[in-house]
Design an enzyme around this catalytic site. Sequence first.
Site, short mmCIF file in Angstrom:
data_model
loop_
_atom_site.label_atom_id
_atom_site.label_comp_id
_atom_site.label_asym_id
_atom_site.label_seq_id
_atom_site.Cartn_x
_atom_site.Cartn_y
_atom_site.Cartn_z
N ARG A 65 1.96 -11.86 -5.20
CA ARG A 65 0.56 -11.75 -5.26
C ARG A 65 0.28 -11.10 -6.34
O ARG A 65 0.83 -10.28 -6.73
CB ARG A 65 -0.01 -11.44 -3.92
CG ARG A 65 -1.36 -11.09 -4.00
CD ARG A 65 -2.15 -10.96 -2.55
NE ARG A 65 -3.27 -10.64 -2.29
CZ ARG A 65 -4.06 -9.21 -2.32
NH1 ARG A 65 -3.27 -8.43 -2.55
NH2 ARG A 65 -5.06 -9.42 -2.53
N LYS A 124 8.94 -2.19 2.28
CA LYS A 124 8.59 -3.52 2.13
C LYS A 124 9.97 -4.56 2.39
O LYS A 124 10.99 -4.15 1.57
CB LYS A 124 8.04 -3.96 0.64
CG LYS A 124 7.75 -5.50 0.55
CD LYS A 124 7.01 -5.53 -0.95
CE LYS A 124 6.73 -7.34 -0.89
NZ LYS A 124 5.71 -7.45 -2.21
N ARG A 265 -3.79 -0.12 -0.02
CA ARG A 265 -2.45 0.68 0.04
C ARG A 265 -2.81 1.73 1.07
O ARG A 265 -3.88 2.37 0.88
CB ARG A 265 -2.20 1.49 -1.36
CG ARG A 265 -1.63 0.23 -2.34
CD ARG A 265 -1.07 1.07 -3.56
NE ARG A 265 -0.62 -0.09 -4.49
CZ ARG A 265 0.52 -0.39 -4.62
NH1 ARG A 265 1.50 -0.37 -3.49
NH2 ARG A 265 0.92 -1.36 -5.55
#
Length: 267
Positions: A65, A124, A265
């Site tokens: 992205r 992640k 975030r």
Amino acid sequence: MITTASLAGGAEAIWQAVVPDLPGFTVEVLEEIDSTNTELMRRARAAALDPVLLVAERQTAGRGRLGRGWHSQAGQSLTFSLGLSLAPRSWSGLSLVVGLSLAEQLHADVRLKWPNDLWLMGRKLGGILVETAGHADEREGPRSVVIGVGINVARPAEAALANAPAGPMGAMPPAGLAEVEMGVTAAELLPRLVPPLVRDVQSFAAEGFAPFASRFAARDALKDRELRLSDGTTGTACGVAEDGALLVRVNGQLRRVDSAEVSVRPC
């Protein structure tokens, strides 16, 4: 069907499971490509996209992205793109449904960081990139959609810290599924993930995001966390709306955040 030896068995199982629901479905597994999403988008811009799964052992110019790079090496990660035509009532929430489908098949500890990241133990694990081609007006009929997925399979190398994004506790290495499922391989994951993903995407096209909302809430990594948006705004995550928009409480007011507007975030 085009395959390489390491993923051939999984590709055959996927084709057999999916083709009854997607006539004309094909599976291609390549040793190397620039980007599975880029390749399927090239095809989609040239003509209507027939249903296809494109899997790569290695990607040399993978994309995430906002144009972020995603590079993969054979055996270290699983990268694939699913291309098909869809005509949903609304496109809102598709990336959340994709993430949810993958998380439910990966591991009980996998969480979803809105709008398109898979997290494992606060780090992640994978990412999702959804792109479309075709009519600008969704009311004119189906559009070609390409759903790109990248998942870290192997335990992350210490060297990954050097390129890891900074978080509240400093640089955070990526997660690997092998941390919670030792010995897992990309070839084993592929047939585990794709048939349920196809079913969930088809359900989304028919019913929208609302039926998935409670399942998403159970894996929401941001709920009740303090967030900073890319425009500098800070607030508290309050889950997602029935169309998949992120809800953030800012100065006592509930704000809807669309995935096209900002990045998010945790503080």
